[in-house]
Motif scaffolding. Sequence first.
Motif, mmCIF file in Angstrom:
data_model
loop_
_atom_site.group_PDB
_atom_site.id
_atom_site.type_symbol
_atom_site.label_atom_id
_atom_site.label_comp_id
_atom_site.label_asym_id
_atom_site.label_seq_id
_atom_site.Cartn_x
_atom_site.Cartn_y
_atom_site.Cartn_z
ATOM 1 N N MET A 1 26.183 34.217 39.046
ATOM 2 C CA MET A 1 26.503 35.639 39.080
ATOM 3 C C MET A 1 25.501 36.405 38.220
ATOM 4 S SD MET A 1 30.649 35.510 38.708
ATOM 5 C CE MET A 1 31.652 34.558 39.853
ATOM 6 N N SER A 2 25.027 37.542 38.739
ATOM 7 C CA SER A 2 23.986 38.269 38.037
ATOM 8 C C SER A 2 24.554 39.008 36.824
ATOM 9 C CB SER A 2 23.323 39.273 38.985
ATOM 10 O OG SER A 2 24.276 40.164 39.504
ATOM 11 N N ALA A 3 23.651 39.431 35.935
ATOM 12 C CA ALA A 3 24.065 40.075 34.693
ATOM 13 C C ALA A 3 24.714 41.421 34.966
ATOM 14 C CB ALA A 3 22.848 40.249 33.785
ATOM 15 N N ARG A 4 25.785 41.721 34.198
ATOM 16 C CA ARG A 4 26.478 43.004 34.246
ATOM 17 C C ARG A 4 26.852 43.399 35.681
ATOM 18 N NH1 ARG A 4 25.975 46.257 29.529
ATOM 19 N NH2 ARG A 4 26.052 44.783 27.790
ATOM 20 N N ASN A 5 27.399 42.472 36.425
ATOM 21 C CA ASN A 5 27.705 42.733 37.823
ATOM 22 C C ASN A 5 29.185 42.644 38.144
ATOM 23 O OD1 ASN A 5 26.747 43.310 40.469
ATOM 24 N ND2 ASN A 5 27.234 41.216 41.041
ATOM 25 N N LEU A 6 30.015 42.272 37.192
ATOM 26 C CA LEU A 6 31.421 42.013 37.475
ATOM 27 C C LEU A 6 32.339 43.065 36.855
ATOM 28 C CD1 LEU A 6 31.542 38.162 36.965
ATOM 29 C CD2 LEU A 6 31.771 39.372 39.115
ATOM 30 N N ILE A 7 33.369 43.427 37.631
ATOM 31 C CA ILE A 7 34.436 44.299 37.169
ATOM 32 C C ILE A 7 35.685 43.435 37.053
ATOM 33 C CG2 ILE A 7 35.824 46.315 37.699
ATOM 34 C CD1 ILE A 7 32.969 47.048 37.172
ATOM 35 N N VAL A 8 36.381 43.505 35.898
ATOM 36 C CA VAL A 8 37.484 42.576 35.645
ATOM 37 C C VAL A 8 38.742 43.340 35.218
ATOM 38 C CG1 VAL A 8 38.288 40.632 34.233
ATOM 39 C CG2 VAL A 8 35.884 40.751 34.955
ATOM 40 N N GLY A 9 39.878 42.911 35.758
ATOM 41 C CA GLY A 9 41.179 43.406 35.316
ATOM 42 C C GLY A 9 42.037 42.228 34.896
ATOM 43 N N VAL A 10 42.732 42.348 33.783
ATOM 44 C CA VAL A 10 43.569 41.259 33.270
ATOM 45 C C VAL A 10 44.985 41.767 33.037
ATOM 46 C CG1 VAL A 10 43.915 39.557 31.441
ATOM 47 C CG2 VAL A 10 41.581 40.197 32.128
ATOM 48 N N ASP A 11 45.949 41.100 33.657
ATOM 49 C CA ASP A 11 47.366 41.336 33.382
ATOM 50 C C ASP A 11 47.756 40.387 32.248
ATOM 51 O OD1 ASP A 11 50.093 41.544 33.268
ATOM 52 O OD2 ASP A 11 50.470 41.012 35.363
ATOM 53 N N PHE A 12 47.855 40.942 31.036
ATOM 54 C CA PHE A 12 48.073 40.173 29.817
ATOM 55 C C PHE A 12 49.556 40.222 29.487
ATOM 56 C CE2 PHE A 12 47.009 40.165 24.977
ATOM 57 C CZ PHE A 12 47.266 38.804 24.900
ATOM 58 N N ASN A 13 50.292 39.163 29.854
ATOM 59 C CA ASN A 13 51.724 39.135 29.598
ATOM 60 C C ASN A 13 52.135 37.773 29.064
ATOM 61 O OD1 ASN A 13 52.592 37.321 31.889
ATOM 62 N ND2 ASN A 13 51.692 38.985 33.096
ATOM 63 N N ARG A 14 53.400 37.597 28.813
ATOM 64 C CA ARG A 14 53.894 36.393 28.155
ATOM 65 C C ARG A 14 53.667 35.112 28.958
ATOM 66 N NH1 ARG A 14 57.570 36.620 24.047
ATOM 67 N NH2 ARG A 14 58.062 38.705 23.250
ATOM 68 N N SER A 15 54.099 35.095 30.201
ATOM 69 C CA SER A 15 54.219 33.810 30.897
ATOM 70 C C SER A 15 53.407 33.666 32.168
ATOM 71 C CB SER A 15 55.700 33.546 31.229
ATOM 72 O OG SER A 15 56.218 34.607 32.015
ATOM 73 N N GLN A 16 52.986 34.778 32.794
ATOM 74 C CA GLN A 16 52.253 34.683 34.052
ATOM 75 C C GLN A 16 51.043 35.609 34.072
ATOM 76 O OE1 GLN A 16 55.601 35.524 36.758
ATOM 77 N NE2 GLN A 16 55.548 33.377 37.389
ATOM 78 N N PRO A 17 50.135 35.459 33.108
ATOM 79 C CA PRO A 17 48.949 36.317 33.088
ATOM 80 C C PRO A 17 48.051 36.058 34.293
ATOM 81 C CG PRO A 17 48.723 34.541 31.498
ATOM 82 C CD PRO A 17 50.124 34.471 32.009
ATOM 83 N N GLN A 18 47.382 37.126 34.747
ATOM 84 C CA GLN A 18 46.508 37.028 35.911
ATOM 85 C C GLN A 18 45.196 37.741 35.654
ATOM 86 O OE1 GLN A 18 49.205 38.719 38.947
ATOM 87 N NE2 GLN A 18 49.183 36.708 39.937
ATOM 88 N N ILE A 19 44.183 37.334 36.418
ATOM 89 C CA ILE A 19 42.870 37.970 36.358
ATOM 90 C C ILE A 19 42.484 38.411 37.761
ATOM 91 C CG2 ILE A 19 40.402 37.646 35.918
ATOM 92 C CD1 ILE A 19 41.061 35.634 33.800
ATOM 93 N N CYS A 20 41.956 39.628 37.857
ATOM 94 C CA CYS A 20 41.387 40.105 39.115
ATOM 95 C C CYS A 20 39.946 40.520 38.817
ATOM 96 C CB CYS A 20 42.183 41.296 39.649
ATOM 97 S SG CYS A 20 41.498 42.028 41.157
ATOM 98 N N TYR A 21 38.996 39.972 39.568
ATOM 99 C CA TYR A 21 37.613 40.395 39.345
ATOM 100 C C TYR A 21 36.949 40.789 40.652
ATOM 101 C CZ TYR A 21 36.118 35.593 40.571
ATOM 102 O OH TYR A 21 35.901 34.393 41.198
ATOM 103 N N TYR A 22 36.012 41.713 40.519
ATOM 104 C CA TYR A 22 35.355 42.348 41.663
ATOM 105 C C TYR A 22 33.854 42.249 41.459
ATOM 106 C CZ TYR A 22 33.843 46.301 44.636
ATOM 107 O OH TYR A 22 33.214 47.097 45.560
ATOM 108 N N GLU A 23 33.161 41.677 42.443
ATOM 109 C CA GLU A 23 31.711 41.547 42.375
ATOM 110 C C GLU A 23 31.081 42.686 43.169
ATOM 111 O OE1 GLU A 23 28.460 37.910 42.463
ATOM 112 O OE2 GLU A 23 30.487 37.604 43.223
ATOM 113 N N LYS A 24 30.352 43.545 42.458
ATOM 114 C CA LYS A 24 29.867 44.781 43.072
ATOM 115 C C LYS A 24 28.937 44.537 44.257
ATOM 116 C CE LYS A 24 28.518 46.313 39.029
ATOM 117 N NZ LYS A 24 27.868 47.170 38.016
ATOM 118 N N GLU A 25 28.055 43.572 44.152
ATOM 119 C CA GLU A 25 27.081 43.344 45.221
ATOM 120 C C GLU A 25 27.761 42.885 46.509
ATOM 121 O OE1 GLU A 25 24.173 40.650 43.768
ATOM 122 O OE2 GLU A 25 23.200 42.129 42.476
#
Length: 392
Positions: A1-25
């Motif tokens: 993955m290229s430098a500075r190319n990712l957008i990331v969202g994190v659901d930071f919770n107790r028991s079921q944390p999730q990550i969503c990431y988006y690659e701009k290109e």
Amino acid sequence: MSARNLIVGVDFNRSQPQICYYEKEKENEVTAPMKVGNDQVSFEDIFDELDQLESSGSAELSEKPEIMKRLIENASETFRKSLATLGLDDPERQISGIVITVPKLRTQEVALIRGIYRTLGLDKVRAYLQDYKESFYYHTLYQDREIWNRNVGFYRFQGRTVTFGSLVINTLTRPVTFHFAEGMSMELSDKKDMWDGQFCEMIESTLNTGVYSGVIVTGDTYNRDWSKRSSVMLPRNGRKAFIQEGLFAKGACYTAREKAVEKRLGNYLYLGEDLVRTNIGMEMVVQGKATYYPLLSAGINWYEAQKNYECILVGEKPELKFLLSGIEDRQQKLTVMKLPGLDLKSRPAGTMKLGIRLSYRNAGCCVIEVEDLGFGELYPSTGRKWREELTC
């Protein structure tokens, strides 16, 4: 993955944390549970300690920095490993925008998330934080316009608990504003064959009280297997209805896209409960003229609002005067902060220099900290400090 190319969202919770990431290109969006290797991540212990820190009394304040330091180290290590599991092994280089969202933002969550960002090498211009309600707002406004041209209903299933809320639009303002309105909640029966009927009754009680263009359902216990009748009721009267898994992680990712890259929601404003609704300023003398000096402006979230500055105190009274005005009424209110023990006569006029810091504990409470800075070598600081909380 290229430098500075990712957008990331994190659901930071107790028991079921999730990550969503988006690659701009590639314009490719991926949502996944937070894992280290093959193991699902849990932050139960960390959130338990955050609760204890938030409720601890003044006698335990001295221990808080060390506890928070440890929590930041532990959480940051888990974040780093979890990101690496998804191929994000160099966050500082790979991420151009990130948002961490939590159920509710308190002082301790803010400190923890900012500590995680510092540890991962992510600066403030690309690293943000918000609560679930604001994530729902961004998730909704990144859908088709027909879904949110009127109010949007929101059902969240957590086990047998169902809560309802709505994103309320006001098209009469400029910019167009939204706020999240809390609604009813209910506990489903321990007999699953009754859930459909109970949810139908809840839909009748909530969606029939207003005009809704869209309805979004999320949660671990909702599915179409048991919701035959209720799933037909949701899209009635022209409403667009859909189920969204990983909603808060996706909403955080959309926020990061909006703030770091796309900036397409400039005509809209979310009036969340974390929003500062009071302007704070001071009357100052600048080049011999009395001038209003703005310090903190309304319209930003409390955890982003802070100001550090210096001033020379003049006059006969050891006090500071602040002017407060509401975001809605604009009527100014004068608040005076006394500085007991400060002897203005101990130094010549123009040499009483003060350091002032403004920050927020929450959206309705601004903390003002003042320190005597002295005036060079001629008039050293007395070391005096003052602190006051303003209700805004």
